[in-house]
Design an enzyme around this catalytic site. Structure first.
Site, PDB file in Angstrom:
ATOM      1  N   ARG A  15      -0.337  29.500  51.538  1.00 24.84           N
ATOM      2  CA  ARG A  15       0.654  29.589  50.342  1.00 24.84           C
ATOM      3  C   ARG A  15       1.151  31.027  50.347  1.00 24.84           C
ATOM      4  O   ARG A  15       0.549  31.719  50.797  1.00 24.84           O
ATOM      5  CB  ARG A  15      -0.201  29.223  49.124  1.00 24.84           C
ATOM      6  CG  ARG A  15      -0.303  28.045  48.913  1.00 24.84           C
ATOM      7  CD  ARG A  15      -1.316  27.366  47.942  1.00 24.84           C
ATOM      8  NE  ARG A  15      -2.775  28.121  48.185  1.00 24.84           N
ATOM      9  CZ  ARG A  15      -4.080  27.580  47.320  1.00 24.84           C
ATOM     10  NH1 ARG A  15      -3.712  27.294  45.910  1.00 24.84           N
ATOM     11  NH2 ARG A  15      -5.175  27.816  47.802  1.00 24.84           N
ATOM     12  N   LYS A  75      -4.674  33.793  46.692  1.00 19.75           N
ATOM     13  CA  LYS A  75      -6.156  33.766  46.817  1.00 19.75           C
ATOM     14  C   LYS A  75      -6.770  35.091  46.313  1.00 19.75           C
ATOM     15  O   LYS A  75      -6.063  36.147  46.372  1.00 19.75           O
ATOM     16  CB  LYS A  75      -6.677  33.424  47.974  1.00 19.75           C
ATOM     17  CG  LYS A  75      -6.502  31.873  48.390  1.00 19.75           C
ATOM     18  CD  LYS A  75      -7.082  30.959  47.223  1.00 19.75           C
ATOM     19  CE  LYS A  75      -8.451  30.874  47.311  1.00 19.75           C
ATOM     20  NZ  LYS A  75      -8.944  29.975  46.239  1.00 19.75           N
ATOM     21  N   TYR A  94      -5.393  34.396  41.684  1.00 21.81           N
ATOM     22  CA  TYR A  94      -6.907  33.696  41.546  1.00 21.81           C
ATOM     23  C   TYR A  94      -7.969  34.897  41.880  1.00 21.81           C
ATOM     24  O   TYR A  94      -7.866  35.394  42.729  1.00 21.81           O
ATOM     25  CB  TYR A  94      -7.178  32.615  42.055  1.00 21.81           C
ATOM     26  CG  TYR A  94      -6.167  31.188  41.826  1.00 21.81           C
ATOM     27  CD1 TYR A  94      -6.464  30.684  40.570  1.00 21.81           C
ATOM     28  CD2 TYR A  94      -5.516  30.749  42.693  1.00 21.81           C
ATOM     29  CE1 TYR A  94      -5.559  29.547  40.073  1.00 21.81           C
ATOM     30  CE2 TYR A  94      -4.274  29.729  42.303  1.00 21.81           C
ATOM     31  CZ  TYR A  94      -4.659  29.196  40.985  1.00 21.81           C
ATOM     32  OH  TYR A  94      -3.781  28.176  40.614  1.00 21.81           O
ATOM     33  N   HIS A  96     -11.781  34.086  40.467  1.00 22.09           N
ATOM     34  CA  HIS A  96     -13.213  33.342  40.735  1.00 22.09           C
ATOM     35  C   HIS A  96     -14.408  34.186  41.055  1.00 22.09           C
ATOM     36  O   HIS A  96     -15.152  34.286  41.870  1.00 22.09           O
ATOM     37  CB  HIS A  96     -13.102  32.070  41.983  1.00 22.09           C
ATOM     38  CG  HIS A  96     -12.085  31.388  42.024  1.00 22.09           C
ATOM     39  ND1 HIS A  96     -11.777  30.268  40.948  1.00 22.09           N
ATOM     40  CD2 HIS A  96     -11.016  31.271  42.694  1.00 22.09           C
ATOM     41  CE1 HIS A  96     -11.014  29.845  41.149  1.00 22.09           C
ATOM     42  NE2 HIS A  96     -10.029  30.217  42.211  1.00 22.09           N
ATOM     43  N   GLU A 118      -6.871  31.650  36.751  1.00 25.08           N
ATOM     44  CA  GLU A 118      -7.687  30.640  36.286  1.00 25.08           C
ATOM     45  C   GLU A 118      -8.337  30.909  35.060  1.00 25.08           C
ATOM     46  O   GLU A 118      -9.004  29.920  34.522  1.00 25.08           O
ATOM     47  CB  GLU A 118      -8.794  30.203  37.472  1.00 25.08           C
ATOM     48  CG  GLU A 118     -10.177  31.065  37.284  1.00 25.08           C
ATOM     49  CD  GLU A 118      -9.706  32.424  38.373  1.00 25.08           C
ATOM     50  OE1 GLU A 118      -8.610  32.704  38.593  1.00 25.08           O
ATOM     51  OE2 GLU A 118     -10.804  33.328  38.539  1.00 25.08           O
ATOM     52  N   ALA A 268     -15.290  21.938  42.983  1.00 20.47           N
ATOM     53  CA  ALA A 268     -15.765  23.115  41.821  1.00 20.47           C
ATOM     54  C   ALA A 268     -16.451  24.283  42.872  1.00 20.47           C
ATOM     55  O   ALA A 268     -17.127  25.318  42.306  1.00 20.47           O
ATOM     56  CB  ALA A 268     -16.892  22.756  40.869  1.00 20.47           C
ATOM     57  N   ASP A 270     -15.281  26.784  44.351  1.00 23.72           N
ATOM     58  CA  ASP A 270     -14.476  28.097  44.083  1.00 23.72           C
ATOM     59  C   ASP A 270     -15.182  28.766  43.088  1.00 23.72           C
ATOM     60  O   ASP A 270     -15.180  30.021  42.803  1.00 23.72           O
ATOM     61  CB  ASP A 270     -13.114  28.054  43.855  1.00 23.72           C
ATOM     62  CG  ASP A 270     -12.620  26.993  42.793  1.00 23.72           C
ATOM     63  OD1 ASP A 270     -13.377  26.551  42.258  1.00 23.72           O
ATOM     64  OD2 ASP A 270     -11.577  27.063  42.217  1.00 23.72           O
TER      65      ASP A 270
HETATM   66  N1  LIG Z   1     -11.661  24.127  45.703  1.00 26.04           N
HETATM   67  C1  LIG Z   1     -10.452  24.375  45.440  1.00 26.04           C
HETATM   68  O1  LIG Z   1      -9.393  24.396  46.080  1.00 26.04           O
HETATM   69  C2  LIG Z   1      -9.848  24.091  43.913  1.00 26.04           C
HETATM   70  C3  LIG Z   1     -10.924  24.240  43.206  1.00 26.04           C
HETATM   71  N2  LIG Z   1     -10.487  24.202  41.716  1.00 26.04           N
HETATM   72  C4  LIG Z   1     -11.886  24.048  40.843  1.00 26.04           C
HETATM   73  O2  LIG Z   1     -12.168  22.603  40.363  1.00 26.04           O
HETATM   74  C5  LIG Z   1     -12.835  22.885  39.170  1.00 26.04           C
HETATM   75  C6  LIG Z   1     -12.359  21.860  38.014  1.00 26.04           C
HETATM   76  O3  LIG Z   1     -11.073  22.371  37.624  1.00 26.04           O
HETATM   77  P1  LIG Z   1     -10.301  21.599  36.529  1.00 26.04           P
HETATM   78  O4  LIG Z   1     -10.440  20.029  36.453  1.00 26.04           O
HETATM   79  O5  LIG Z   1      -8.803  22.133  36.374  1.00 26.04           O
HETATM   80  O6  LIG Z   1     -11.057  21.961  35.057  1.00 26.04           O
HETATM   81  P2  LIG Z   1     -10.751  21.095  33.686  1.00 26.04           P
HETATM   82  O7  LIG Z   1     -11.471  22.253  32.679  1.00 26.04           O
HETATM   83  O8  LIG Z   1      -9.680  20.531  33.609  1.00 26.04           O
HETATM   84  O9  LIG Z   1     -11.908  20.084  33.754  1.00 26.04           O
HETATM   85  C7  LIG Z   1     -13.242  20.270  34.008  1.00 26.04           C
HETATM   86  C8  LIG Z   1     -14.149  19.133  33.319  1.00 26.04           C
HETATM   87  O10 LIG Z   1     -15.516  19.377  33.390  1.00 26.04           O
HETATM   88  C9  LIG Z   1     -16.248  18.831  32.332  1.00 26.04           C
HETATM   89  N3  LIG Z   1     -17.485  19.443  32.568  1.00 26.04           N
HETATM   90  C10 LIG Z   1     -18.089  20.539  32.152  1.00 26.04           C
HETATM   91  N4  LIG Z   1     -19.529  20.600  32.450  1.00 26.04           N
HETATM   92  C11 LIG Z   1     -19.725  19.241  32.640  1.00 26.04           C
HETATM   93  C12 LIG Z   1     -20.903  18.550  32.991  1.00 26.04           C
HETATM   94  N5  LIG Z   1     -22.227  19.330  32.972  1.00 26.04           N
HETATM   95  N6  LIG Z   1     -20.993  17.329  33.377  1.00 26.04           N
HETATM   96  C13 LIG Z   1     -19.933  16.483  33.437  1.00 26.04           C
HETATM   97  N7  LIG Z   1     -18.545  17.269  33.099  1.00 26.04           N
HETATM   98  C14 LIG Z   1     -18.742  18.539  32.812  1.00 26.04           C
HETATM   99  C15 LIG Z   1     -15.517  19.511  31.213  1.00 26.04           C
HETATM  100  O11 LIG Z   1     -15.864  18.718  30.043  1.00 26.04           O
HETATM  101  C16 LIG Z   1     -13.847  19.149  31.807  1.00 26.04           C
HETATM  102  O12 LIG Z   1     -13.591  17.992  31.164  1.00 26.04           O
HETATM  103  C17 LIG Z   1     -12.614  24.202  38.854  1.00 26.04           C
HETATM  104  O13 LIG Z   1     -13.875  25.078  39.347  1.00 26.04           O
HETATM  105  C18 LIG Z   1     -11.445  24.825  39.442  1.00 26.04           C
HETATM  106  O14 LIG Z   1     -11.465  26.146  39.653  1.00 26.04           O
HETATM  107  C19 LIG Z   1      -9.174  23.846  41.517  1.00 26.04           C
HETATM  108  C20 LIG Z   1      -8.263  23.684  42.154  1.00 26.04           C
HETATM  109  C21 LIG Z   1      -8.565  24.002  43.797  1.00 26.04           C
HETATM  110  C1  LIG Z   2      -7.672  27.112  42.115  1.00 24.54           C
HETATM  111  C2  LIG Z   2      -7.870  27.729  43.860  1.00 24.54           C
HETATM  112  O1  LIG Z   2      -8.929  28.419  43.832  1.00 24.54           O
HETATM  113  C3  LIG Z   2      -6.985  27.548  44.908  1.00 24.54           C
HETATM  114  O2  LIG Z   2      -5.769  27.032  44.365  1.00 24.54           O
HETATM  115  O3  LIG Z   2      -7.128  27.833  45.846  1.00 24.54           O
END
Ligand SMILES: NC(=O)C1=CN([C@@H]2O[C@H](COP(=O)(O)OP(=O)(O)OC[C@H]3O[C@@H](n4cnc5c(N)ncnc54)[C@H](O)[C@@H]3O)[C@@H](O)[C@H]2O)C=CC1
Ligand SMILES: CC(=O)C(=O)O
Ligand SMILES: [Mg+2]
Length: 373
Positions: A15, A75, A94, A96, A118, A268, A270
């Site tokens: 990216r 990143k 980002y 994190h 974020e 999650a 990250d």
């Molecule tokens: N690995 C990667 O490349 C990427 C990672 N992410 C990560 O994914 C994760 C989720 O992001 P989003 O969906 O945008 O967040 P979001 O805020 O839209 O959704 C998170 C959900 O988790 C729920 N939640 C919180 N604690 C909980 C628990 N104990 N049990 C069940 N549900 C619970 C919340 O109520 C919420 O609905 C973040 O850490 C984000 O940084 C996002 C994009 C890329």
């Molecule tokens: C959100 C994040 O960590 C990514 O897009 O790589």
């Protein structure tokens, strides 16, 4: 303002902080842009495209950081990039930080103003600069999980949708936010049997209205997590407490009770990951196995589809880049409380409460830190 965009250097990260389309807009506002050579080459944006949009091309990251006042990236800055940051810089990318002490320490030491995509909010309490990458990662999580379920990848040898006469796979999605909803749409589309868990009943209500009896929604407790994970073929971790380290929801013991060849995709990761057994992996080596369970924990999943992801990210970051450039960082942050929520580190102080708590550092009110910009 002079804006600099280095080439991303994380493993298989293609990216780029600004597209040529975005550069054209920024230049039209009277700003200068310096791109590192080949910053967008891997996804089809050549140096000539950037020059046509108004950018200058620099030969090295050092030249970009020396020329620019604001650095726009994707990143979190890697160690060699952090070494180039000074108190002259505003960093927009980002970060994190909650699970990352070395980065936190070096950003604090740099004196730069560091705004994390974020934790920027909107008036509905959402995270507009995280959302598009969560859409991408949520959709990819099912694609990656389906691939990991294949025997050659260590999986159970299960097809997500089954076939006539053979049951589909059980998919459990923990967290029904942006990642969870996009994973859900793909999993349902591929014909899987899907269960979604969340702590927010309104979120579950919304999903129930959308999918009715096609899916199962469960309030997330120790018991429902256990019951829905232990028999799942594929589990997606998509929980978030904005800014904070991810809560550990799947224990080591629970992993050991899962079926051999089942798959965990911890999106999650990250924010540190929501499974005891998770550790960050790269696109080069995306998976590892614990107790027979395949783990996929890539911290930059959207990098796999870097062209789509770059365009989606630029759609939401461009208005903020323009605000920061037009007004200067201090005024832009002062005028927009939602952008101010993105300020994580400023002039040697940690200005995000969750990051301060996770890293055991003093929290300084961002308004107070702004006065020093
Ligand atoms: N690995 C990667 O490349 C990427 C990672 N992410 C990560 O994914 C994760 C989720 O992001 P989003 O969906 O945008 O967040 P979001 O805020 O839209 O959704 C998170 C959900 O988790 C729920 N939640 C919180 N604690 C909980 C628990 N104990 N049990 C069940 N549900 C619970 C919340 O109520 C919420 O609905 C973040 O850490 C984000 O940084 C996002 C994009 C890329
Ligand atoms: C959100 C994040 O960590 C990514 O897009 O790589
Ligand atoms: Mg086992």
């Amino acid at each position: 303002m002079h804006i600099g965009v280095p080439r991303e250097i994380k493993n298989h990260e293609y990216r780029v902080g600004l597209t040529p389309t975005a550069v054209r807009e920024v230049c039209q506002h009277g700003h200068q842009v310096t791109m590192e050579t080949n910053a967008g080459a891997a996804i089809g944006y050549t140096d000539a495209d950037y020059q046509a949009a108004g950018a200058a091309i620099a030969a090295s990251p050092r030249a970009v950081f020396e020329a620019a006042e604001m650095i726009v990236k994707v990143k979190e800055p890697q160690a060699s990039e952090r070494a180039l940051l000074t108190e002259r810089h505003t960093l927009f990318t980002y970060l994190h930080l909650a699970p990352d002490e070395p980065q936190t320490a070096e950003l604090v030491d740099s004196g730069a103003a560091c705004i994390a995509y974020e934790t920027v909010t909107d008036s509905h309490g959402r995270l507009p600069l995280l959302a598009p990458m969560s859409e991408v990662a949520g959709r990819l999580s099912i694609q990656a999980g389906a691939h990991c379920l294949e025997k050659a990848m260590g999986g159970r040898g299960v097809l997500l949708g089954g076939v006539p006469g053979v049951a589909p796979a059980n998919v459990t999605i923990i967290g029904g936010g942006v990642v969870g909803q996009n994973a859900l749409a793909m999993a349902v589309g591929m014909g899987a049997q899907v269960t979604v868990l969340d702590k927010n009943v309104d979120t579950l209500r919304h999903l129930d209205q959308l999918y009715g009896s096609r899916i199962t929604t469960l309030f997330s407790t120790l018991e429902t997590v256990e019951a829905s994970v232990v028999n799942a073929d594929l589990v997606i971790g998509g929980v978030l407490i904005p800014g904070a380290a991810a809560p550990k929801i799947i224990t080591r013991d629970l992993v050991s009770r899962m079926n051999e060849g089942s798959v965990l995709v911890d999106v999650a990761i990250d924010q540190g990951g929501c499974m005891d057994t998770s550790k960050p992996t790269t696109h080069a080596e995306p998976t590892y196995v614990v107790d027979g369970v395949v783990h996929y924990c890539v911290a930059n999943m959207p990098g796999a589809v870097a062209r789509t992801s770059t365009q989606a990210l630029n759609n939401v970051t461009l208005p903020y880049v323009l605000q920061l450039a037009d007004k200067g960082a201090r005024q832009a942050l002062q005028d927009d409380p939602h952008l101010l929520n993105g300020l994580n580190v400023c002039r040697g102080q940690v200005t995000n409460q969750h990051v301060a708590a996770a890293r055991g550092r003093e929290f300084v009110d961002p308004q107070e830190a702004l006065a020093q910009l």
